[in-house]
Design a protein around this motif. Structure first.
Motif, PDB file in Angstrom:
ATOM      1  N   PHE A 244      32.007  31.989  29.046  1.00 37.34           N
ATOM      2  CA  PHE A 244      32.610  31.281  27.920  1.00 37.34           C
ATOM      3  C   PHE A 244      32.049  31.936  26.676  1.00 37.34           C
ATOM      4  O   PHE A 244      30.825  32.053  26.515  1.00 37.34           O
ATOM      5  CB  PHE A 244      32.266  29.790  27.938  1.00 37.34           C
ATOM      6  CG  PHE A 244      32.677  29.083  26.674  1.00 37.34           C
ATOM      7  CD1 PHE A 244      34.012  28.999  26.319  1.00 37.34           C
ATOM      8  CD2 PHE A 244      31.733  28.536  25.832  1.00 37.34           C
ATOM      9  CE1 PHE A 244      34.402  28.368  25.144  1.00 37.34           C
ATOM     10  CE2 PHE A 244      32.099  27.896  24.652  1.00 37.34           C
ATOM     11  CZ  PHE A 244      33.444  27.812  24.311  1.00 37.34           C
ATOM     12  N   ALA A 245      32.938  32.382  25.787  1.00 36.12           N
ATOM     13  CA  ALA A 245      32.529  33.043  24.551  1.00 36.12           C
ATOM     14  C   ALA A 245      33.275  32.400  23.384  1.00 36.12           C
ATOM     15  O   ALA A 245      34.432  32.002  23.526  1.00 36.12           O
ATOM     16  CB  ALA A 245      32.816  34.538  24.621  1.00 36.12           C
ATOM     17  N   ALA A 246      32.607  32.302  22.243  1.00 34.32           N
ATOM     18  CA  ALA A 246      33.232  31.677  21.080  1.00 34.32           C
ATOM     19  C   ALA A 246      32.519  32.113  19.814  1.00 34.32           C
ATOM     20  O   ALA A 246      31.412  32.651  19.862  1.00 34.32           O
ATOM     21  CB  ALA A 246      33.196  30.152  21.216  1.00 34.32           C
ATOM     22  N   GLY A 247      33.159  31.859  18.684  1.00 31.90           N
ATOM     23  CA  GLY A 247      32.539  32.082  17.383  1.00 31.90           C
ATOM     24  C   GLY A 247      33.168  33.200  16.594  1.00 31.90           C
ATOM     25  O   GLY A 247      34.108  33.858  17.010  1.00 31.90           O
ATOM     26  N   ASN A 248      32.585  33.395  15.399  1.00 35.81           N
ATOM     27  CA  ASN A 248      33.017  34.459  14.507  1.00 35.81           C
ATOM     28  C   ASN A 248      31.764  35.119  13.934  1.00 35.81           C
ATOM     29  O   ASN A 248      31.122  34.546  13.058  1.00 35.81           O
ATOM     30  CB  ASN A 248      33.880  33.898  13.375  1.00 35.81           C
ATOM     31  CG  ASN A 248      34.363  34.972  12.428  1.00 35.81           C
ATOM     32  OD1 ASN A 248      34.130  36.158  12.633  1.00 35.81           O
ATOM     33  ND2 ASN A 248      35.051  34.552  11.382  1.00 35.81           N
ATOM     34  N   PRO A 249      31.410  36.298  14.501  1.00 37.11           N
ATOM     35  CA  PRO A 249      32.104  36.998  15.576  1.00 37.11           C
ATOM     36  C   PRO A 249      31.867  36.313  16.925  1.00 37.11           C
ATOM     37  O   PRO A 249      30.849  35.652  17.145  1.00 37.11           O
ATOM     38  CB  PRO A 249      31.489  38.393  15.555  1.00 37.11           C
ATOM     39  CG  PRO A 249      30.134  38.211  14.973  1.00 37.11           C
ATOM     40  CD  PRO A 249      30.245  37.055  14.006  1.00 37.11           C
ATOM     41  N   CYS A 250      32.814  36.505  17.812  1.00 39.55           N
ATOM     42  CA  CYS A 250      32.749  35.904  19.143  1.00 39.55           C
ATOM     43  C   CYS A 250      31.560  36.470  19.912  1.00 39.55           C
ATOM     44  O   CYS A 250      31.305  37.670  19.895  1.00 39.55           O
ATOM     45  CB  CYS A 250      34.052  36.202  19.882  1.00 39.55           C
ATOM     46  SG  CYS A 250      34.252  35.339  21.432  1.00 39.55           S
ATOM     47  N   ARG A 251      30.825  35.564  20.577  1.00 37.98           N
ATOM     48  CA  ARG A 251      29.688  35.990  21.389  1.00 37.98           C
ATOM     49  C   ARG A 251      29.643  35.126  22.640  1.00 37.98           C
ATOM     50  O   ARG A 251      30.186  34.018  22.668  1.00 37.98           O
ATOM     51  CB  ARG A 251      28.383  35.873  20.610  1.00 37.98           C
ATOM     52  CG  ARG A 251      28.051  34.468  20.170  1.00 37.98           C
ATOM     53  CD  ARG A 251      26.777  34.398  19.341  1.00 37.98           C
ATOM     54  NE  ARG A 251      26.545  33.069  18.850  1.00 37.98           N
ATOM     55  CZ  ARG A 251      26.076  32.058  19.575  1.00 37.98           C
ATOM     56  NH1 ARG A 251      25.770  32.248  20.847  1.00 37.98           N
ATOM     57  NH2 ARG A 251      25.900  30.861  19.042  1.00 37.98           N
ATOM     58  N   VAL A 252      28.984  35.622  23.648  1.00 38.04           N
ATOM     59  CA  VAL A 252      28.866  34.885  24.897  1.00 38.04           C
ATOM     60  C   VAL A 252      27.999  33.648  24.659  1.00 38.04           C
ATOM     61  O   VAL A 252      26.893  33.754  24.143  1.00 38.04           O
ATOM     62  CB  VAL A 252      28.265  35.770  26.012  1.00 38.04           C
ATOM     63  CG1 VAL A 252      27.985  34.945  27.269  1.00 38.04           C
ATOM     64  CG2 VAL A 252      29.205  36.930  26.325  1.00 38.04           C
ATOM     65  N   ILE A 253      28.518  32.489  25.066  1.00 35.68           N
ATOM     66  CA  ILE A 253      27.788  31.226  24.949  1.00 35.68           C
ATOM     67  C   ILE A 253      27.068  30.923  26.259  1.00 35.68           C
ATOM     68  O   ILE A 253      25.902  30.546  26.264  1.00 35.68           O
ATOM     69  CB  ILE A 253      28.730  30.063  24.586  1.00 35.68           C
ATOM     70  CG1 ILE A 253      29.511  30.365  23.299  1.00 35.68           C
ATOM     71  CG2 ILE A 253      27.969  28.743  24.498  1.00 35.68           C
ATOM     72  CD1 ILE A 253      28.679  30.534  22.056  1.00 35.68           C
ATOM     73  N   ARG A 254      27.781  31.098  27.385  1.00 34.39           N
ATOM     74  CA  ARG A 254      27.170  30.829  28.686  1.00 34.39           C
ATOM     75  C   ARG A 254      28.027  31.435  29.790  1.00 34.39           C
ATOM     76  O   ARG A 254      29.219  31.656  29.605  1.00 34.39           O
ATOM     77  CB  ARG A 254      27.018  29.327  28.917  1.00 34.39           C
ATOM     78  CG  ARG A 254      28.329  28.567  29.024  1.00 34.39           C
ATOM     79  CD  ARG A 254      28.081  27.086  29.282  1.00 34.39           C
ATOM     80  NE  ARG A 254      29.306  26.328  29.226  1.00 34.39           N
ATOM     81  CZ  ARG A 254      30.116  26.127  30.254  1.00 34.39           C
ATOM     82  NH1 ARG A 254      29.866  26.634  31.426  1.00 34.39           N
ATOM     83  NH2 ARG A 254      31.212  25.389  30.115  1.00 34.39           N
ATOM     84  N   PRO A 255      27.419  31.675  30.948  1.00 32.67           N
ATOM     85  CA  PRO A 255      28.212  32.131  32.105  1.00 32.67           C
ATOM     86  C   PRO A 255      29.027  30.973  32.654  1.00 32.67           C
ATOM     87  O   PRO A 255      28.660  29.802  32.469  1.00 32.67           O
ATOM     88  CB  PRO A 255      27.171  32.599  33.103  1.00 32.67           C
ATOM     89  CG  PRO A 255      25.899  31.965  32.698  1.00 32.67           C
ATOM     90  CD  PRO A 255      25.989  31.663  31.221  1.00 32.67           C
ATOM     91  N   LEU A 256      30.106  31.293  33.320  1.00 34.21           N
ATOM     92  CA  LEU A 256      30.925  30.291  33.999  1.00 34.21           C
ATOM     93  C   LEU A 256      30.685  30.405  35.485  1.00 34.21           C
ATOM     94  O   LEU A 256      30.652  31.512  36.031  1.00 34.21           O
ATOM     95  CB  LEU A 256      32.413  30.514  33.706  1.00 34.21           C
ATOM     96  CG  LEU A 256      32.861  30.342  32.265  1.00 34.21           C
ATOM     97  CD1 LEU A 256      34.324  30.748  32.120  1.00 34.21           C
ATOM     98  CD2 LEU A 256      32.653  28.913  31.799  1.00 34.21           C
ATOM     99  N   ASP A 257      30.514  29.274  36.148  1.00 36.68           N
ATOM    100  CA  ASP A 257      30.422  29.315  37.607  1.00 36.68           C
ATOM    101  C   ASP A 257      31.813  29.022  38.173  1.00 36.68           C
ATOM    102  O   ASP A 257      32.759  28.797  37.425  1.00 36.68           O
ATOM    103  CB  ASP A 257      29.368  28.336  38.145  1.00 36.68           C
ATOM    104  CG  ASP A 257      29.661  26.893  37.782  1.00 36.68           C
ATOM    105  OD1 ASP A 257      30.838  26.551  37.533  1.00 36.68           O
ATOM    106  OD2 ASP A 257      28.704  26.084  37.755  1.00 36.68           O
ATOM    107  N   SER A 258      31.933  28.988  39.457  1.00 37.00           N
ATOM    108  CA  SER A 258      33.235  28.793  40.077  1.00 37.00           C
ATOM    109  C   SER A 258      33.828  27.424  39.752  1.00 37.00           C
ATOM    110  O   SER A 258      35.015  27.202  39.934  1.00 37.00           O
ATOM    111  CB  SER A 258      33.147  28.982  41.592  1.00 37.00           C
ATOM    112  OG  SER A 258      32.273  28.009  42.140  1.00 37.00           O
ATOM    113  N   GLN A 259      33.014  26.498  39.257  1.00 38.40           N
ATOM    114  CA  GLN A 259      33.499  25.175  38.887  1.00 38.40           C
ATOM    115  C   GLN A 259      33.973  25.132  37.425  1.00 38.40           C
ATOM    116  O   GLN A 259      34.492  24.131  36.985  1.00 38.40           O
ATOM    117  CB  GLN A 259      32.390  24.130  39.081  1.00 38.40           C
ATOM    118  CG  GLN A 259      31.709  24.153  40.427  1.00 38.40           C
ATOM    119  CD  GLN A 259      32.688  24.108  41.592  1.00 38.40           C
ATOM    120  OE1 GLN A 259      33.560  23.270  41.617  1.00 38.40           O
ATOM    121  NE2 GLN A 259      32.525  25.011  42.530  1.00 38.40           N
ATOM    122  N   GLY A 260      33.782  26.245  36.662  1.00 39.48           N
ATOM    123  CA  GLY A 260      34.209  26.287  35.260  1.00 39.48           C
ATOM    124  C   GLY A 260      33.183  25.698  34.365  1.00 39.48           C
ATOM    125  O   GLY A 260      33.259  25.458  33.249  1.00 39.48           O
TER     126      GLY A 260
END
Length: 188
Positions: free
Chosen positions: A172-188
């Motif tokens: 999951f990535a977000a922002g300006n500039p966009c950056r990685v917030i956290r990894p996603l597991d198979s459950q989202g």
């Protein structure tokens, strides 16, 4: 000697006012006008317009008009991709979108760019950098994807983000500039 179209597709400086490129953009504009004015109760007509505009689109493409692009022919789209209302793709170089990718409203995908040197810009030259978006990606509303970016499979881009650099798969990535917030597991 390369044509202006060959230069454009290669990401080199080119003259966008070249007659061949101007004619191709005009063709796309006329198809876009027809698509954007098409009726929900005439799905066969809409599907035909989409196929003509986006010949490299896989089956199951769903576009909610209005939709905008420069050429259409430089966009490669996997199966079952969804574009919500008011999306724009500036496809001066290849834009590749993987299967089952979802775009929120007002997403802007910009493969086009202009030289930083004002003297070169004044000559009317521009260029582009290819963009690739993986499979099963969800791009939130009002995201801007800048030239040359790659977004990995299964990633989610938060609404309102400006993606200026590559985003790996499964994050999951977000922002300006966009950056990685956290990894996603198979459950989202």
């Amino acid at each position: 000697m390369k044509t202006e179209k060959e230069k454009m597709l290669a990401g080199e400086l080119y003259n966008a006012l070249d007659p061949e490129l101007t004619a191709e953009r005009t063709r796309a504009r006329l198809l876009l006008k027809a698509l954007n004015e098409s009726r929900e109760d005439e799905p066969e007509s809409r599907a035909q317009l989409i196929q003509e505009l986006l010949p490299q689109a896989g089956p199951g493409l769903n576009i909610q008009p209005p939709f905008y692009c420069d050429y259409g022919t430089n966009i490669e789209i996997g199966a079952n991709v969804f574009f919500n209302f008011d999306c724009t793709v500036l496809d001066v170089t290849p834009v590749r979108i993987g299967a089952r990718t979802l775009f929120g409203p007002n997403v802007q995908i910009y493969a086009a760019t202009h030289p930083m040197d004002a003297r070169v810009r004044a000559e009317g030259l521009e260029s582009g950098k290819p963009i690739s978006i993986g499979e099963d990606v969800w791009v939130g509303g009002s995201v801007v994807i800048c030239p040359g970016v790659h977004i990995g499979d299964r990633s989610v881009i938060g609404a309102g983000s400006v993606v200026t650099r590559d985003i790996p798969a499964d994050v999951f990535a977000a922002g300006n500039p966009c950056r990685v917030i956290r990894p996603l597991d198979s459950q989202g």
